[in-house]
Design a protein around this motif. Structure first.
Motif, PDB file in Angstrom:
ATOM      1  N   LYS A   1       1.325   4.137  -2.847  1.00 25.75           N
ATOM      2  CA  LYS A   1       1.080   5.488  -2.735  1.00 25.75           C
ATOM      3  C   LYS A   1       2.338   6.316  -3.148  1.00 25.75           C
ATOM      4  O   LYS A   1       2.187   7.597  -3.775  1.00 25.75           O
ATOM      5  N   ALA A   2       3.438   5.976  -2.828  1.00 24.91           N
ATOM      6  CA  ALA A   2       4.725   6.455  -3.199  1.00 24.91           C
ATOM      7  C   ALA A   2       4.818   6.388  -4.673  1.00 24.91           C
ATOM      8  O   ALA A   2       5.534   7.472  -5.338  1.00 24.91           O
TER       9      ALA A   2
ATOM     10  N   PRO B   1       2.582   5.560  -7.557  1.00 20.50           N
ATOM     11  CA  PRO B   1       1.363   5.511  -8.211  1.00 20.50           C
ATOM     12  C   PRO B   1       1.541   5.164  -9.805  1.00 20.50           C
ATOM     13  O   PRO B   1       2.450   5.646 -10.429  1.00 20.50           O
TER      14      PRO B   1
ATOM     15  N   ASP C   1       0.649  -1.293  -0.014  1.00 20.76           N
ATOM     16  CA  ASP C   1       0.032  -0.100   0.147  1.00 20.76           C
ATOM     17  C   ASP C   1       0.692   1.174  -0.042  1.00 20.76           C
ATOM     18  O   ASP C   1       0.738   2.074  -0.613  1.00 20.76           O
ATOM     19  N   LEU C   2       1.847   1.215   0.742  1.00 22.01           N
ATOM     20  CA  LEU C   2       2.757   2.480   0.817  1.00 22.01           C
ATOM     21  C   LEU C   2       3.684   2.737  -0.491  1.00 22.01           C
ATOM     22  O   LEU C   2       3.877   3.728  -0.901  1.00 22.01           O
TER      23      LEU C   2
END
Length: 173
Positions: A11-12, A14, A7-8
């Protein structure tokens, strides 16, 4: 932990979303259910294209105006330098040194560019040294030359001014 890490990372970094309608892609009739939707999309696309062309033309016009102003400014500075330096044309035309585009641009935009050009043309060894330097070091050297010429221009003519000294001293002047 792995799920949180994914997930991280997502987000970092995309992932680009697949574009359904690129601005350059003209709408096609087979992409729509009825003619009214197609006509609306086509009109919107046409308007966007017209705005993009207008913006591009405006940007090109501004760039052209800036270039014209830069050239006019250079020509004025060049004429002034030719008036001050008698052998300017002969020295500059006889120089064989070729410098990078960054150096050319720096000289062109400099307030004392013609003097810098003359200095480089008169000192072939120094000009060759600058031509072989990386851009940053060469631009620093050009900056030093500019500073010398600007300092010469800023010096007011020495006029004999007698300073009035208000003093209560009884010492002779």
């Amino acid at each position: 932990l792995e799920a949180r890490l994914r997930d991280l990372e997502a987000k970092a970094n995309p992932q680009p979303i697949a574009q359904t309608a690129n601005v350059d892609d003209k709408p096609r009739a087979d992409q729509f259910n009825d003619a009214f939707e197609f006509a609306e999309a086509l009109a919107e696309w046409s308007a966007e294209q017209a705005l993009l062309r207008r913006d591009e033309e405006e940007a090109n016009r501004k760039v052209q105006e800036a270039e014209t102003k830069k050239i006019e400014s250079w020509n004025k500075k060049l004429e002034k330098a030719k008036g001050e330096i008698e052998d300017f044309d002969r020295i500059v035309q006889s120089s064989q040194v070729v410098v990078s585009d960054e150096i050319k641009k720096a000289i062109l935009e400099s307030d004392v560019g013609p003097q810098v050009l003359y200095a480089l043309a008169s000192d072939e060894d120094f000009a060759t040294k600058i031509a072989q330097m990386d851009s940053v070091k060469a631009l620093k050297e050009i900056g030093k030359l500019e500073a010398k010429f600007e300092a010469k221009e800023e010096k007011p003519p020495k006029a004999e001014k007698k300073k009035e000294i208000v003093s209560s001293s009884k010492a002779p002047e």
